[in-house]
Write an enzyme that holds these catalytic residues in place. Sequence first.
Site, PDB file in Angstrom:
ATOM      1  N   ASP A  20       1.563   2.702  -3.663  1.00  0.00           N
ATOM      2  CA  ASP A  20       3.047   2.763  -3.544  1.00  0.00           C
ATOM      3  C   ASP A  20       3.327   4.440  -3.721  1.00  0.00           C
ATOM      4  OD1 ASP A  20       5.452   2.376  -2.608  1.00  0.00           O
ATOM      5  OD2 ASP A  20       6.205   0.953  -4.203  1.00  0.00           O
ATOM      6  N   ASP A  21       3.785   4.677  -4.856  1.00  0.00           N
ATOM      7  CA  ASP A  21       4.085   6.122  -5.419  1.00  0.00           C
ATOM      8  C   ASP A  21       3.049   6.291  -6.735  1.00  0.00           C
ATOM      9  OD1 ASP A  21       6.441   7.021  -3.826  1.00  0.00           O
ATOM     10  OD2 ASP A  21       7.156   4.834  -4.714  1.00  0.00           O
TER      11      ASP A  21
ATOM     12  N   HIS B 105      -0.264   1.554   1.896  1.00  0.00           N
ATOM     13  CA  HIS B 105       1.153   1.765   1.302  1.00  0.00           C
ATOM     14  C   HIS B 105       1.091   2.722   0.326  1.00  0.00           C
ATOM     15  CE1 HIS B 105       5.259  -0.650   0.082  1.00  0.00           C
ATOM     16  NE2 HIS B 105       5.334   0.911  -0.335  1.00  0.00           N
TER      17      HIS B 105
ATOM     18  N   GLU C 166      11.255  -6.679  -1.323  1.00  0.00           N
ATOM     19  CA  GLU C 166      10.798  -6.290  -2.482  1.00  0.00           C
ATOM     20  C   GLU C 166      11.965  -6.438  -3.545  1.00  0.00           C
ATOM     21  OE1 GLU C 166      11.001  -1.700  -2.673  1.00  0.00           O
ATOM     22  OE2 GLU C 166       9.835  -1.691  -4.573  1.00  0.00           O
TER      23      GLU C 166
ATOM     24  N   HIS D 237       9.457  -1.824   4.809  1.00  0.00           N
ATOM     25  CA  HIS D 237       9.692  -2.382   3.537  1.00  0.00           C
ATOM     26  C   HIS D 237      10.620  -3.778   3.291  1.00  0.00           C
ATOM     27  CE1 HIS D 237       7.965   1.276   2.305  1.00  0.00           C
ATOM     28  NE2 HIS D 237       8.209   0.959   0.862  1.00  0.00           N
TER      29      HIS D 237
ATOM     30  N   HIS E  13       3.251   6.594  -0.613  1.00  0.00           N
ATOM     31  CA  HIS E  13       4.458   7.599  -0.129  1.00  0.00           C
ATOM     32  C   HIS E  13       3.483   8.858  -0.456  1.00  0.00           C
ATOM     33  CE1 HIS E  13       7.343   4.373   0.976  1.00  0.00           C
ATOM     34  NE2 HIS E  13       6.691   3.699  -0.204  1.00  0.00           N
TER      35      HIS E  13
HETATM   36 ZN   LIG Z   1       6.984   1.713  -0.781  1.00  0.00          ZN
END
Ligand SMILES: [Zn+2]
Length: 333
Positions: A275-276, A14, A197, A194, A16
Amino acid sequence: MRELIEKMPKVELHLHIEGSLEPELMFQLAKRNNIDLPYSSVEEVRAAYDFGNLQDFLDIYYAGCKVLIHEQDFYDLTYAYLKKAAEQNVMHTEMFFDPQTHTERGIELETVAKGICKAAKAAKEDFGISSLTILSFLRHLSEEAAIATLKAALPMKDKFIAVGLDSSEVGNPPQKFQKVYQMAGEEGFLKVAHAGEEGPAQYIWDSLNLLKIDRLDHGNRAMDDEDLLKELKQRKMGLTLCPLSNRKLQVVKDLKDHPVKKMLNKGLKATVNSDDPAYFGGYMNENFIAITEALNLSKRDLFQLTSNAIEVSFVNADRKADMMHKLNKWMKA
Ligand SMILES: [Zn+2]
């Protein structure tokens, strides 16, 4: 424990790629492409990364994406992430990219895809890290726009393993994208989304039953629904959890409240991811170290999280066996 985590061979599911843009590279690309940033120094960008809410995050995330114009920019972005990941002993990674963030600015999908894929190939040769790419739809935009994106991607479909769904979850439920997911399935793409969340457990049910996903991104809110937990376990559904992201975006107040350990105890295929990473305070090692400290995870827990990630990754059986072998070696050491 820190050294043990750093040495552990890892799999990231996961991530980005646009969210791995570090301030230094943002500045470098802005200069190269003659783009005015609303910041005067790397330090100022880094200070702006210290946002306190989702909207501030989206503002700077979007500003950051504007520096990505040419194939070489996407190459540099992707190569930098893969180099960093390899340094952290990530063996394999499955990267999201958001075509619409770029096509809406007039950048061709082919430019983006070529840059990412060429970097993936180079990083495999240079560092041995393998990777796959997931084409992700922006859920705050219409399903028609997602369908147009899917159609534009079809001539290059061998470059992508799966489709995904990200951006603002609440108010943009899975059923909005039922048709495009069906089309993607018919074209041979795997499917992830997603869900759960910020959105409710129902969005996870709908992702399973309407979008027919092969893996669930986040899924924190599954903890609200015992029947759903049973269903996820029975399906052996992978969950790609992102501890530092959850803390930064206030999905959990404190990492001590993070559900990943409870999910492991319930036999779910939970995994840890970044994630980021440029925006949320760390890559794989930092995520593992923070969540291990907060929840007092054992070496056995770390092994389970990574063996789950290998199992629910989209690589073939040979590559999975090869990665399991490396993980077992680490476990025995
Ligand atoms: Zn994400």
